[in-house]
Each structure stands twice: as structure tokens, then as C-alpha cells.
Design a protein around this motif. Sequence first.
Motif, PDB file in Angstrom:
ATOM      1  N   ALA A   1     -22.119 -10.173  11.115  1.00  0.00           N
ATOM      2  CA  ALA A   1     -20.891  -9.814  10.406  1.00  0.00           C
ATOM      3  C   ALA A   1     -19.662 -10.400  11.096  1.00  0.00           C
ATOM      4  CB  ALA A   1     -20.773  -8.297  10.283  1.00  0.00           C
ATOM      5  N   VAL A   2     -19.660 -10.383  12.440  1.00  0.00           N
ATOM      6  CA  VAL A   2     -18.534 -10.972  13.177  1.00  0.00           C
ATOM      7  C   VAL A   2     -18.484 -12.486  12.930  1.00  0.00           C
ATOM      8  CG1 VAL A   2     -17.665 -11.504  15.501  1.00  0.00           C
ATOM      9  CG2 VAL A   2     -18.374  -9.176  14.930  1.00  0.00           C
ATOM     10  N   ALA A   3     -19.633 -13.141  12.923  1.00  0.00           N
ATOM     11  CA  ALA A   3     -19.675 -14.594  12.679  1.00  0.00           C
ATOM     12  C   ALA A   3     -19.204 -14.913  11.263  1.00  0.00           C
ATOM     13  CB  ALA A   3     -21.083 -15.127  12.903  1.00  0.00           C
ATOM     14  N   LEU A   4     -19.634 -14.124  10.285  1.00  0.00           N
ATOM     15  CA  LEU A   4     -19.198 -14.347   8.904  1.00  0.00           C
ATOM     16  C   LEU A   4     -17.709 -14.070   8.750  1.00  0.00           C
ATOM     17  CD1 LEU A   4     -20.090 -15.074   6.038  1.00  0.00           C
ATOM     18  CD2 LEU A   4     -20.580 -12.660   5.664  1.00  0.00           C
ATOM     19  N   LEU A   5     -17.222 -13.047   9.417  1.00  0.00           N
ATOM     20  CA  LEU A   5     -15.788 -12.727   9.378  1.00  0.00           C
ATOM     21  C   LEU A   5     -14.972 -13.848  10.014  1.00  0.00           C
ATOM     22  CD1 LEU A   5     -13.570 -10.741   8.671  1.00  0.00           C
ATOM     23  CD2 LEU A   5     -14.013  -9.580  10.837  1.00  0.00           C
TER      24      LEU A   5
ATOM     25  N   ILE B   1      -9.320  -6.595   4.973  1.00  0.00           N
ATOM     26  CA  ILE B   1      -9.747  -7.279   6.200  1.00  0.00           C
ATOM     27  C   ILE B   1      -8.553  -7.841   6.951  1.00  0.00           C
ATOM     28  CG2 ILE B   1     -10.991  -9.296   7.077  1.00  0.00           C
ATOM     29  CD1 ILE B   1     -13.105  -8.780   4.912  1.00  0.00           C
ATOM     30  N   VAL B   2      -7.650  -8.499   6.261  1.00  0.00           N
ATOM     31  CA  VAL B   2      -6.519  -9.124   6.955  1.00  0.00           C
ATOM     32  C   VAL B   2      -5.610  -8.051   7.568  1.00  0.00           C
ATOM     33  CG1 VAL B   2      -4.852  -9.367   5.050  1.00  0.00           C
ATOM     34  CG2 VAL B   2      -4.969 -11.102   6.806  1.00  0.00           C
ATOM     35  N   ASN B   3      -5.442  -6.920   6.902  1.00  0.00           N
ATOM     36  CA  ASN B   3      -4.642  -5.834   7.475  1.00  0.00           C
ATOM     37  C   ASN B   3      -5.342  -5.208   8.674  1.00  0.00           C
ATOM     38  OD1 ASN B   3      -2.470  -6.080   5.697  1.00  0.00           O
ATOM     39  ND2 ASN B   3      -3.469  -4.809   4.162  1.00  0.00           N
ATOM     40  N   ALA B   4      -6.664  -5.082   8.614  1.00  0.00           N
ATOM     41  CA  ALA B   4      -7.410  -4.530   9.742  1.00  0.00           C
ATOM     42  C   ALA B   4      -7.364  -5.467  10.946  1.00  0.00           C
ATOM     43  CB  ALA B   4      -8.858  -4.267   9.336  1.00  0.00           C
ATOM     44  N   ILE B   5      -7.396  -6.768  10.715  1.00  0.00           N
ATOM     45  CA  ILE B   5      -7.282  -7.728  11.824  1.00  0.00           C
ATOM     46  C   ILE B   5      -5.919  -7.591  12.485  1.00  0.00           C
ATOM     47  CG2 ILE B   5      -7.141 -10.177  12.423  1.00  0.00           C
ATOM     48  CD1 ILE B   5      -9.276 -10.707  10.284  1.00  0.00           C
ATOM     49  N   ALA B   6      -4.852  -7.484  11.692  1.00  0.00           N
ATOM     50  CA  ALA B   6      -3.505  -7.346  12.243  1.00  0.00           C
ATOM     51  C   ALA B   6      -3.375  -6.046  13.044  1.00  0.00           C
ATOM     52  CB  ALA B   6      -2.478  -7.390  11.125  1.00  0.00           C
ATOM     53  N   ARG B   7      -3.935  -4.944  12.534  1.00  0.00           N
ATOM     54  CA  ARG B   7      -3.882  -3.665  13.269  1.00  0.00           C
ATOM     55  C   ARG B   7      -4.669  -3.756  14.580  1.00  0.00           C
ATOM     56  NH1 ARG B   7      -4.624  -1.486   8.129  1.00  0.00           N
ATOM     57  NH2 ARG B   7      -6.860  -1.257   8.525  1.00  0.00           N
ATOM     58  N   SER B   8      -5.845  -4.365  14.530  1.00  0.00           N
ATOM     59  CA  SER B   8      -6.672  -4.491  15.729  1.00  0.00           C
ATOM     60  C   SER B   8      -5.989  -5.373  16.769  1.00  0.00           C
ATOM     61  CB  SER B   8      -8.037  -5.060  15.349  1.00  0.00           C
ATOM     62  OG  SER B   8      -8.874  -5.156  16.465  1.00  0.00           O
ATOM     63  N   TYR B   9      -5.325  -6.432  16.335  1.00  0.00           N
ATOM     64  CA  TYR B   9      -4.606  -7.303  17.263  1.00  0.00           C
ATOM     65  C   TYR B   9      -3.416  -6.566  17.879  1.00  0.00           C
ATOM     66  CZ  TYR B   9      -1.485 -10.984  18.914  1.00  0.00           C
ATOM     67  OH  TYR B   9      -0.645 -11.748  19.681  1.00  0.00           O
ATOM     68  N   ALA B  10      -2.695  -5.790  17.072  1.00  0.00           N
ATOM     69  CA  ALA B  10      -1.536  -5.044  17.584  1.00  0.00           C
ATOM     70  C   ALA B  10      -1.970  -4.003  18.609  1.00  0.00           C
ATOM     71  CB  ALA B  10      -0.790  -4.384  16.435  1.00  0.00           C
TER      72      ALA B  10
ATOM     73  N   SER C   1     -11.096 -13.495  18.426  1.00  0.00           N
ATOM     74  CA  SER C   1     -12.081 -13.183  19.465  1.00  0.00           C
ATOM     75  C   SER C   1     -13.024 -12.074  19.003  1.00  0.00           C
ATOM     76  CB  SER C   1     -11.369 -12.769  20.750  1.00  0.00           C
ATOM     77  OG  SER C   1     -10.698 -11.538  20.561  1.00  0.00           O
ATOM     78  N   ASP C   2     -14.147 -11.961  19.699  1.00  0.00           N
ATOM     79  CA  ASP C   2     -15.146 -10.944  19.368  1.00  0.00           C
ATOM     80  C   ASP C   2     -14.609  -9.515  19.457  1.00  0.00           C
ATOM     81  OD1 ASP C   2     -17.071 -12.759  18.683  1.00  0.00           O
ATOM     82  OD2 ASP C   2     -18.131 -12.685  20.605  1.00  0.00           O
ATOM     83  N   PRO C   3     -13.827  -9.147  20.478  1.00  0.00           N
ATOM     84  CA  PRO C   3     -13.342  -7.759  20.521  1.00  0.00           C
ATOM     85  C   PRO C   3     -12.490  -7.379  19.304  1.00  0.00           C
ATOM     86  CG  PRO C   3     -13.017  -8.803  22.654  1.00  0.00           C
ATOM     87  CD  PRO C   3     -13.471  -9.871  21.706  1.00  0.00           C
ATOM     88  N   ILE C   4     -11.616  -8.266  18.879  1.00  0.00           N
ATOM     89  CA  ILE C   4     -10.756  -7.972  17.716  1.00  0.00           C
ATOM     90  C   ILE C   4     -11.608  -7.895  16.458  1.00  0.00           C
ATOM     91  CG2 ILE C   4      -8.865  -8.835  16.281  1.00  0.00           C
ATOM     92  CD1 ILE C   4      -7.854  -7.964  18.997  1.00  0.00           C
ATOM     93  N   LEU C   5     -12.443  -8.887  16.220  1.00  0.00           N
ATOM     94  CA  LEU C   5     -13.237  -8.923  14.990  1.00  0.00           C
ATOM     95  C   LEU C   5     -14.317  -7.841  14.977  1.00  0.00           C
ATOM     96  CD1 LEU C   5     -13.546 -12.773  14.397  1.00  0.00           C
ATOM     97  CD2 LEU C   5     -11.856 -11.175  13.493  1.00  0.00           C
ATOM     98  N   SER C   6     -14.858  -7.473  16.141  1.00  0.00           N
ATOM     99  CA  SER C   6     -15.840  -6.385  16.191  1.00  0.00           C
ATOM    100  C   SER C   6     -15.213  -5.059  15.777  1.00  0.00           C
ATOM    101  CB  SER C   6     -16.423  -6.251  17.599  1.00  0.00           C
ATOM    102  OG  SER C   6     -17.166  -7.384  17.927  1.00  0.00           O
ATOM    103  N   ASN C   7     -13.974  -4.841  16.198  1.00  0.00           N
ATOM    104  CA  ASN C   7     -13.263  -3.627  15.772  1.00  0.00           C
ATOM    105  C   ASN C   7     -13.094  -3.593  14.258  1.00  0.00           C
ATOM    106  OD1 ASN C   7     -13.002  -2.670  18.359  1.00  0.00           O
ATOM    107  ND2 ASN C   7     -10.919  -3.440  18.631  1.00  0.00           N
TER     108      ASN C   7
END
Length: 186
Positions: free
Chosen positions: A132-136, A166-175, A101-107
Motif C-alpha cells: 500500500a505504501v509503494a502504491l501510494l 489521501i492528499v489531505n492526510a499526507i499534508a496532516r502527517s507531514y505537519a 518517505s515511509d514514515p509519512i506514507l505509512s501513517n
Amino acid sequence: EPNRRTQSAGEVKTQVETIATSQPPVIPKSGNPSAPSKSFLPHGVMVFSWVFILVVLLTTIITFLLPKTYDAIDRVKVEKKSMPGVYDPFWLQTQFEVIQSDPILSNVVQDLKLTDRWSSRKADQRFTSFDAVALLRDSTEVRQSRNTSLIEIHCFSESPKEAAEIVNAIARSYAAYPQISAGEIQ
């Protein structure tokens, strides 16, 4: 009329005897372009072989010309906190959508400053946060690890370090994202 049929049959018999006793025609071995060539393989098989070799060769060349892409994977264990006896068959798919989602990827874009990083790589293009969010989103993939409650987050990048960040940042943002249980929805 009956004599004529007998006469025709006699003529046919003579022609058959003549053909059977005569020698086959001799075809010269060279100098005759209309003579059939005796090759090891039929023409169709030769054409197919050359086309196959050409396709394999072109595929190999194109593969070596493509840029290298790295895949970083992070696994996240998810547990549903709900009332006993309540089953939601779409809960895991909902979590996939939350991760993308946008909130997770924007973070993630803000934390890693991806707009600046990607804009500096491409001098002719300036990335906005939305770009950047769309590319991510296009460079990530989320799926369930087979027969488990683990979610695999994949990120593809030309840099292995960037893919891992990036993958670690996505996991942290989701947590860190607030989860709402079924009992809290009103």
C-alpha cells in the motif's frame, strides 16, 4: 575518318527532324492498366493522410477506453527555521523526500485504512502495508509551486473523494512529523 563524323552528324540531324515533326503517341483513356493515374494528390501525400487519420482515430478510441483519473492538490507552506546567515540549497528538496518517505506514507495508509480499502477493490489481490505504501508513493507527486515556498502535493486516483482524502492526510502527517533544525543536529 572525318567523313564518317560528318555522316554521323547528318544522321543525327535527320533523326531530330523526324522526332520534331511527328505526332505524340495517343494513350487510350480506359482499358490500359499501365497508364498513370491523375489524382489530385501525389501517392505519398495520400498514404501520409491515411496514416495520420488512423493514428488520430486510434488515439481517440484509446483515450475514451482509459479509466478516468482525478488529481487532488494540496499546498503546504514550509518555512525553514535555522540560524541567521545559514543557507541550505537542498532543504526544499529534502522536504519533498520527507513527504514521500515511509514514515509519512505509512501513517496515511494506517489512518485511511488503505490496505483494506484497496484489497476490497481487487478481490484477487491482498495488499500488505508495504504494498500500500509503494502504491501510494506511485500515485503521489510532490513539487514546488513556482517561485514560492509552497509545496504542492498531488494525488492521482480513480475516485475524486479518495484522492482528496489521501492528499489531505499526507499534508496532516507531514505537519505532525517532527522537524529538526540545523542547530539541533549534533
